[in-house]
Design a protein around this motif. Sequence first.
Motif, PDB file in Angstrom:
ATOM      1  N   THR A 101      37.052  38.934  22.614  1.00 40.00           N
ATOM      2  CA  THR A 101      38.377  38.897  22.007  1.00 40.00           C
ATOM      3  C   THR A 101      38.858  40.330  21.814  1.00 40.00           C
ATOM      4  O   THR A 101      38.080  41.286  21.877  1.00 40.00           O
ATOM      5  N   GLY A 102      40.151  40.478  21.559  1.00 39.71           N
ATOM      6  CA  GLY A 102      40.717  41.815  21.400  1.00 39.71           C
ATOM      7  C   GLY A 102      40.964  42.474  22.740  1.00 39.71           C
ATOM      8  O   GLY A 102      40.653  41.920  23.802  1.00 39.71           O
ATOM      9  N   LYS A 103      41.550  43.667  22.679  1.00 37.10           N
ATOM     10  CA  LYS A 103      41.892  44.363  23.911  1.00 37.10           C
ATOM     11  C   LYS A 103      41.485  45.832  23.802  1.00 37.10           C
ATOM     12  O   LYS A 103      41.863  46.532  22.853  1.00 37.10           O
ATOM     13  N   ALA A 104      40.712  46.280  24.787  1.00 41.91           N
ATOM     14  CA  ALA A 104      40.277  47.672  24.800  1.00 41.91           C
ATOM     15  C   ALA A 104      41.463  48.590  25.054  1.00 41.91           C
ATOM     16  O   ALA A 104      42.410  48.230  25.762  1.00 41.91           O
ATOM     17  N   LYS A 105      41.399  49.791  24.496  1.00 36.92           N
ATOM     18  CA  LYS A 105      42.482  50.747  24.681  1.00 36.92           C
ATOM     19  C   LYS A 105      42.514  51.296  26.101  1.00 36.92           C
ATOM     20  O   LYS A 105      43.579  51.681  26.600  1.00 36.92           O
ATOM     21  N   ARG A 106      41.341  51.377  26.724  1.00 37.10           N
ATOM     22  CA  ARG A 106      41.262  51.847  28.102  1.00 37.10           C
ATOM     23  C   ARG A 106      40.494  50.818  28.928  1.00 37.10           C
ATOM     24  O   ARG A 106      39.723  50.019  28.375  1.00 37.10           O
ATOM     25  N   PRO A 107      40.662  50.820  30.255  1.00 39.64           N
ATOM     26  CA  PRO A 107      39.881  49.900  31.087  1.00 39.64           C
ATOM     27  C   PRO A 107      38.387  50.050  30.795  1.00 39.64           C
ATOM     28  O   PRO A 107      37.865  51.162  30.723  1.00 39.64           O
ATOM     29  N   THR A 108      37.717  48.907  30.627  1.00 43.27           N
ATOM     30  CA  THR A 108      36.349  48.911  30.117  1.00 43.27           C
ATOM     31  C   THR A 108      35.437  48.059  30.982  1.00 43.27           C
ATOM     32  O   THR A 108      35.833  46.990  31.469  1.00 43.27           O
ATOM     33  N   VAL A 109      34.215  48.553  31.144  1.00 40.19           N
ATOM     34  CA  VAL A 109      33.148  47.783  31.771  1.00 40.19           C
ATOM     35  C   VAL A 109      32.072  47.553  30.717  1.00 40.19           C
ATOM     36  O   VAL A 109      31.667  48.487  30.009  1.00 40.19           O
ATOM     37  N   ILE A 110      31.616  46.326  30.603  1.00 42.31           N
ATOM     38  CA  ILE A 110      30.593  45.949  29.635  1.00 42.31           C
ATOM     39  C   ILE A 110      29.234  45.959  30.325  1.00 42.31           C
ATOM     40  O   ILE A 110      29.057  45.292  31.354  1.00 42.31           O
ATOM     41  N   SER A 121      34.260  53.213  29.077  1.00 36.50           N
ATOM     42  CA  SER A 121      35.633  53.334  29.572  1.00 36.50           C
ATOM     43  C   SER A 121      35.583  53.863  30.995  1.00 36.50           C
ATOM     44  O   SER A 121      35.159  54.994  31.231  1.00 36.50           O
ATOM     45  N   ILE A 122      35.979  53.034  31.941  1.00 31.35           N
ATOM     46  CA  ILE A 122      35.899  53.383  33.355  1.00 31.35           C
ATOM     47  C   ILE A 122      37.201  52.963  34.021  1.00 31.35           C
ATOM     48  O   ILE A 122      37.576  51.789  33.981  1.00 31.35           O
ATOM     49  N   ASP A 123      37.886  53.878  34.624  1.00 28.50           N
ATOM     50  CA  ASP A 123      39.077  53.524  35.390  1.00 28.50           C
ATOM     51  C   ASP A 123      38.665  52.782  36.659  1.00 28.50           C
ATOM     52  O   ASP A 123      37.658  53.129  37.288  1.00 28.50           O
ATOM     53  N   VAL A 206      39.292  44.393  30.232  1.00 26.72           N
ATOM     54  CA  VAL A 206      37.927  44.431  30.748  1.00 26.72           C
ATOM     55  C   VAL A 206      37.999  44.223  32.254  1.00 26.72           C
ATOM     56  O   VAL A 206      38.563  43.233  32.726  1.00 26.72           O
ATOM     57  N   ILE A 207      37.428  45.156  32.996  1.00 30.27           N
ATOM     58  CA  ILE A 207      37.528  45.094  34.454  1.00 30.27           C
ATOM     59  C   ILE A 207      36.169  44.862  35.112  1.00 30.27           C
ATOM     60  O   ILE A 207      36.089  44.774  36.340  1.00 30.27           O
ATOM     61  N   GLY A 208      35.115  44.771  34.301  1.00 32.30           N
ATOM     62  CA  GLY A 208      33.813  44.497  34.879  1.00 32.30           C
ATOM     63  C   GLY A 208      32.771  44.207  33.817  1.00 32.30           C
ATOM     64  O   GLY A 208      32.894  44.624  32.663  1.00 32.30           O
TER      65      GLY A 208
END
Length: 626
Positions: A101-110, A121-123, A206-208
């Motif tokens: 839930t929620g939204k990261a401030k920058r593109p994020t990989v978990i 934080s990974i573009d 979240v991108i990955g």
Amino acid sequence: MKVLRLDLNENSWHIEDATAQGPVTLGVRIHNEARTWSLDPLDPSVPFVIGMGPFVGGKMPGFHRLIAVFKSPMTRTLHVAALGGAAYKFMGAGIDALVITGKAKRPTVIFLSSDGIELKSIDPVFEYGNYHGAYAFTKYLLDTYRDFFVKYNARAVVVGPAALSTYNGALVSIDVNPIKGEFRPGAEDFAARGGPGTALAMGHNVIGIVAGGMYKARYAKVNDMEFINKLMIESFKKPFRQVMDEKTIKYRFDPSMGTGGTFGVNYPHYRELLPLFGYKSIYLPREVRIQHVEAILRLFWKPFNDEVFIKSKSWYNCGDFGCSVVCKKVWRGKKVDYEPFHAMGPFIGNYVFEEAVPLVDLIDQYGLDAIEMGHVVAWIFDAIENGLLRPDEAGLSDKPVFDPMRFNPEVDSRRNARLASEVIKGFVERSSEVLRLIAENGVRVAARKLDEVFHDRVLRVGKSFRDLVVYAAYGNDGYMTPNLYWAPGMVAPMYVLGRYWTNYTPTFMEPEDFAKSSLGRAIAEALIDDAGLCRFHRGWAEPVLEKLYIEATGMGPNKNLYKEIAEYSIKAGAEPMPWESRRARDVVSTMAREIGSKDWGFEDYEDYINWWRKFKVTVDKGLEIN
């Protein structure tokens, strides 16, 4: 279940124990607790749930699918998407489900492992080495974080560019050999229907997700072959391996047909019942459809079959390392399944197999749902064919050939394939106003808007944009395009479509009987996904699933699961609605004529509505929904 709850607004997480039979049961419960039926699908407070069933890590292959449960930007209600094989490695992290839930401030990989969780934080990197899109991003993660992949034998799930710019983004997972830093051939899969990649990327940034570790099976009995064989002998009078081989023969190799896998089997099996040219083939006489399928078998099916079953025998699995079904048939490095190749082949007026390969590859790189893109491309082509659009208005350099009566397979296939590539690229890049409308709104709302923008043409032509595309409607704005079968059950008023949660055989019957058969299949398919099971294994697993649950986990399967999803859809204002598209209606009526139904002539609109209502009333009665 061990459930990791991650709040990206607070950058906090905790692990909790949950009593749930599987990820779909858990996902529906979490969405109900959060009352997400009243929220926009891309609202960051709408949870994205991804997890696995309880039978991972054992000696029964097939139970290693990752299951995503999310509020779909297409249907505007809960949807379930499945991704093959990835749970085999994800289980190592010791987490059965991840709730975001929620939204990261920058593109994020978990990054998940048996040692903990880390957010990076990974573009997104969509051009890397010789790779593009989701493949490039996967290779970038593998190279950049090689130590993590090696230490935890990890696998990644990523999004592609489409998830950042369209409603139709998929989740993409390619299994890797971390030691060699290479992709495993054929071991790539996509959770695509309904836009899970878009929900993850646009909703949460979240991108990955990369996961692996040392944890193994959750329950001891899934590794007890004496117990497993006892279950099978009680149901089938045969030991497990024999039963599994017999029940999965279609997906491996069927000697009676000389082929295997969904692509190999479906073309000679369905023949003139294959949907072609955006379903326009349903209006063709049978003898004309036979002529078309003969060309398809010669130009589309035979090159694949000769390469994969006669020359190279390049068969693999999805990364479920215990699975001997090897359903992934690989043609010169490209995994070939029926629906993505049919979507970029005969469905869009392309009968040349070699022309479909780069189109499917482009879709996979972008991280798109191939089935949906087949409908979008065919819709654009048909709108041009009917004079509702000019080619340049859709960003095309030429006019497609989309009349099956004047189609020359060898010549026109290449033209249509080239133009399909332009549609796909323009859709992701939103390069024209028409494609931007579709990419931002989806087919149903875009059709409504296009009817307004081109009102004069609609009147002149006498056809609406929505009449040229097949979809089932949900609530005011939601919809789902069908899987690529000429089957009334694929557009019938079911609460979850776009998967096989329905009777999808090419047949016709009284609406009450059809509804009962479709509901029975939907309830069973929901349980398959809740167990994290590949449906290619359903033949042996379904009869023993309840016993397996009870004896291995102490819980029974959640037989109310489909009802729970239906009730959520009603609260969300996204229950099935009567057909808006003439062609969607005709998927039903033409099949009735095909099999010679005497009771249903579908002579006027009221006949269609009558069949639809009787079907829906029967489904709701079966679910005990008032």
